[in-house]
Structure formats: structure tokens, C-alpha cells
Design an enzyme around this catalytic site. Structure first.
Site, PDB file in Angstrom:
ATOM      1  N   SER A  49       0.775  -1.234  -0.082  1.00 13.04           N
ATOM      2  CA  SER A  49       0.130  -0.069  -0.060  1.00 13.04           C
ATOM      3  C   SER A  49       0.903   1.393   0.048  1.00 13.04           C
ATOM      4  O   SER A  49       2.157   1.159   0.182  1.00 13.04           O
ATOM      5  CB  SER A  49      -1.070   0.038   1.395  1.00 13.04           C
ATOM      6  N   ASP A  84      -0.426  -1.626  -4.279  1.00 16.20           N
ATOM      7  CA  ASP A  84      -1.986  -2.012  -4.134  1.00 16.20           C
ATOM      8  C   ASP A  84      -2.728  -0.423  -3.812  1.00 16.20           C
ATOM      9  O   ASP A  84      -2.227   0.253  -3.001  1.00 16.20           O
ATOM     10  CB  ASP A  84      -2.228  -2.629  -2.565  1.00 16.20           C
ATOM     11  N   HIS A 207     -10.988  -8.091  -3.615  1.00 13.75           N
ATOM     12  CA  HIS A 207     -10.125  -7.486  -2.542  1.00 13.75           C
ATOM     13  C   HIS A 207     -10.862  -7.891  -1.304  1.00 13.75           C
ATOM     14  O   HIS A 207     -11.983  -8.447  -1.253  1.00 13.75           O
ATOM     15  CB  HIS A 207     -10.183  -6.024  -2.579  1.00 13.75           C
ATOM     16  N   ASN A 231      -5.022  -9.315   3.617  1.00 14.36           N
ATOM     17  CA  ASN A 231      -3.919  -8.492   4.282  1.00 14.36           C
ATOM     18  C   ASN A 231      -4.379  -8.570   5.922  1.00 14.36           C
ATOM     19  O   ASN A 231      -3.559  -9.074   6.677  1.00 14.36           O
ATOM     20  CB  ASN A 231      -4.131  -6.928   4.100  1.00 14.36           C
TER      21      ASN A 231
HETATM   22  P1  13P Z   1      -8.429  -7.744   3.749  1.00 10.07           P
HETATM   23  O1  13P Z   1      -7.343  -6.713   4.634  1.00 10.07           O
HETATM   24  O2  13P Z   1      -9.651  -7.582   4.139  1.00 10.07           O
HETATM   25  O3  13P Z   1      -7.794  -8.871   3.847  1.00 10.07           O
HETATM   26  O4  13P Z   1      -8.201  -7.157   2.523  1.00 10.07           O
HETATM   27  C1  13P Z   1      -6.745  -6.908   1.721  1.00 10.07           C
HETATM   28  C2  13P Z   1      -7.060  -6.090   0.628  1.00 10.07           C
HETATM   29  O5  13P Z   1      -8.024  -6.200  -0.226  1.00 10.07           O
HETATM   30  C3  13P Z   1      -5.810  -5.275  -0.102  1.00 10.07           C
HETATM   31  O6  13P Z   1      -6.106  -4.703  -1.085  1.00 10.07           O
END
Ligand code: 13P
Length: 287
Positions: A49, A84, A207, A231
Site C-alpha cells: 500500500s 495496492d 479484494h 491483508n
Molecule cells: P483484507 O485486509 O480484508 O484482507 O483486504 C486486503 C486487500 O484487499 C488489500 O487490497
């Protein structure tokens, strides 16, 4: 060597499995994901990110760290290093720094502007052989304690963006980042099927992979999802393992916590989480 995500995702789409994108935050996170991918013989996408990019001292530092690890750890499975939810400027910076893949998230712009900016990035990425992810329909999540519902993308807008020549498309289908609220309505498979119908062979991206029940994940893959982002689940696993280590009071030898030992349980917890996801997504032995 880093590779574009194009080939691994086209293969996943044709083979009806999904490649995991796991977000990285530091050296331990990155090492855990790369080693697990190698052990599982699975392709993998490392997500960064913009916030994590700043934390890790900028995109060039990350490119250096990941390339160094691929070489020193003997990683031979395909690895893509991917921005991301990038801004237009962020995407350009990552391209310059040596990322092999970027996401431009223009979902908050009016569709015409999203299309115009995505189109410019398609031209740049094409020339350099990089993969590009675009987004239509914003993916909700928690902000200041309020959980926003995930939007459902308009399939016709998805078709317009897919036709620009992007590599993969993230379309909102009721998915959100972070934990799902108790009253979550679930993924909209109707929307997903309509998008898949119009976009054909385009790999679709899901996502908010944390907390989606396994049967919904499998159904989404059967309807054309070939990249799933995770994530929060790695963060939760890391937090739990680290807390247990601290609470066990292993700092009693007078020198405080040994940082390597302190982070080791969290590292193992991330490895276990990533392995579980690769098995669920069907990417094991698909390198
Ligand atoms: P989560 O944190 O819900 O697993 O999503 C991760 C994501 O989509 C990163 O772009």
C-alpha cells in the site's frame, strides 16, 4: 527476478484457481510470504500500500529488499511486486522504482476520469511489460470505526475498463476490507456473474479476502476470480502470536526482548496463514 502478474493470472483464470496477493509491511512479512510461496511451489503477488511504502522507506528500498531476498533465499517461483490501491502519481513512482505490477484505483473518480487515467497507465505499463490492475465500484471498509458497505460495480462500466487493455480488474461485489460486520449480506454472485459474462477472459480480482467463508471464495473462483487479496488476516495472526510471546514474559534475562526472537512467532503465524490461503485458492504446485 520479479515478473509481471500477467502470465500467472491468465494461467490461473484458465485453470480455475486464484493467486494470492499478500500485503507486506516489513522484512519479516516479506520473507515469510516468499518462503511460503517457494515451499508451496505457488506463484505469489506481494502487495504494497502507499502507506506501507512510506513506512518501509520508499518504493526503491522495497524493490531492493525484495530482489535481494529472491536471490539470497533462492526463490524460483514467480513473484510480482505490486502497488495496492495506488493513486495515479503513486503508480508512476512505483513504475520508476522497479515494481513489476501496479494497481491504479480510480474508483472514486467519475467513470470518465477513471477511464482516462487508466488508459494513460495502460500505455506506460504495456511499453515496459508491467501488469496493471484497475478498479470499478469502490470496495468499502472500516474508517473511523464505521464500516462502509461494499459497492457493487456496474458490469457495463467493468466492460469499458476491461477493454482498455488492463491486466486484471478489481470490481466491487459487496466485498470490503477488514473484518466483515455480523449483518454482512455476502458477496453478490449475481454481479460477479454479470461482470464475468461481459469481460470474458479478463482475470477478476477479489479484494478484502479476510473473513470471506471458504465456500464463497470457491464460488467466486468458479465465476472468474483469479487474484485474491489478503491483508488483515496476516495482521491478526501476527498480532496474536506476538502478544502470546510477550505475555509469556521471555524478557527476563535482563537484556529485554531479543528482536529476532520477538518477531519469530509472528513470522511463523504469517507463514501458516499464507499456506492455508494458497491451499484454499488452489495455487499450490501451480508455479
Ligand atoms: P483484507 O485486509 O480484508 O484482507 O483486504 C486486503 C486487500 O484487499 C488489500 O487490497
Amino acid at each position: 527476478m520479479l515478473v509481471s502478474a500477467k502470465e500467472m493470472l491468465n494461467k490461473a483464470k484458465a485453470g480455475k484457481y486464484a493467486v494470492g496477493q499478500f500485503n507486506i509491511n516489513n522484512l519479516e512479512w516479506t520473507k515469510a510470504i516468499l518462503l511460503t510461496a517457494q515451499e508451496c511451489n505457488s506463484p505469489v503477488i506481494l502487495g504494497v500500500s502507499e502507506g506501507a511504502g512510506k513506512y518501509m522507506c520508499g518504493y526503491k528500498t522495497i524493490v531492493g529488499m525484495v530482489n535481494g531476498m529472491i536471490e539470497e533465499l533462492g526463490i524460483t517461483v514467480p513473484v510480482a511486486l505490486h502497488l495496492d490501491h495506488g493513486s495515479y502519481e503513486g503508480a508512476k513512482k512505483c513504475i520508476e522504482a522497479g515494481f513489476s505490477s501496479v494497481m491504479f484505483d480510480g474508483s472514486h473518480y467519475p467513470i470518465e476520469e477513471n477511464i482516462a487515467k487508466t488508459k494513460e497507465l495502460v500505455a506506460i505499463c504495456d511499453e515496459l511489460g508491467l501488469s496493471l490492475e484497475a478498479e470499478v465500484g469502490s470496495i468499502g471498509g472500516e474508517e473511523d470505526g464505521v464500516v462502509g458497505a461494499g459497492e457493487c460495480a456496474d458490469p457495463n462500466e467493468c466492460k469499458m475498463v476491461a477493454d482498455l487493455g488492463i491486466t486484471m480488474l478489481a470490481a466491487g461485489i459487496g466485498n470490503i476490507h477488514g473484518k466483515y460486520p455480523a449483518n454482512w449480506a455476502g458477496l453478490s454472485f449475481e454481479t460477479l456473474a454479470a461482470i464475468q459474462e461481459l469481460t470474458g477472459t479478463m482475470p477478476l480480482v477479489l479484494h478484502g479476502g479476510t473473513g470471506i467463508p471458504a465456500d464463497m471464495i470457491q464460488k467466486a473462483i468458479s465465476l472468474g476470480v483469479s487474484k485474491i487479496n489478503v491483508n488483515t488476516e496476516c495482521q491478526l495472526a501476527f498480532q496474536e502470536a506476538t502478544r502470546a510471546y510477550i505475555e509469556a514474559g521471555k524478557d527476563k534475562e535482563g537484556k529485554g526482548f531479543d528482536p529476532r526472537k520477538l518477531l519469530a512467532p509472528g513470522f511463523e503465524a504469517i507463514k501458516a496463514t499464507v499456506k492455508e490461503k494458497m491451499e484454499l485458492f488452489g495455487s499450490v504446485n501451480k508455479a
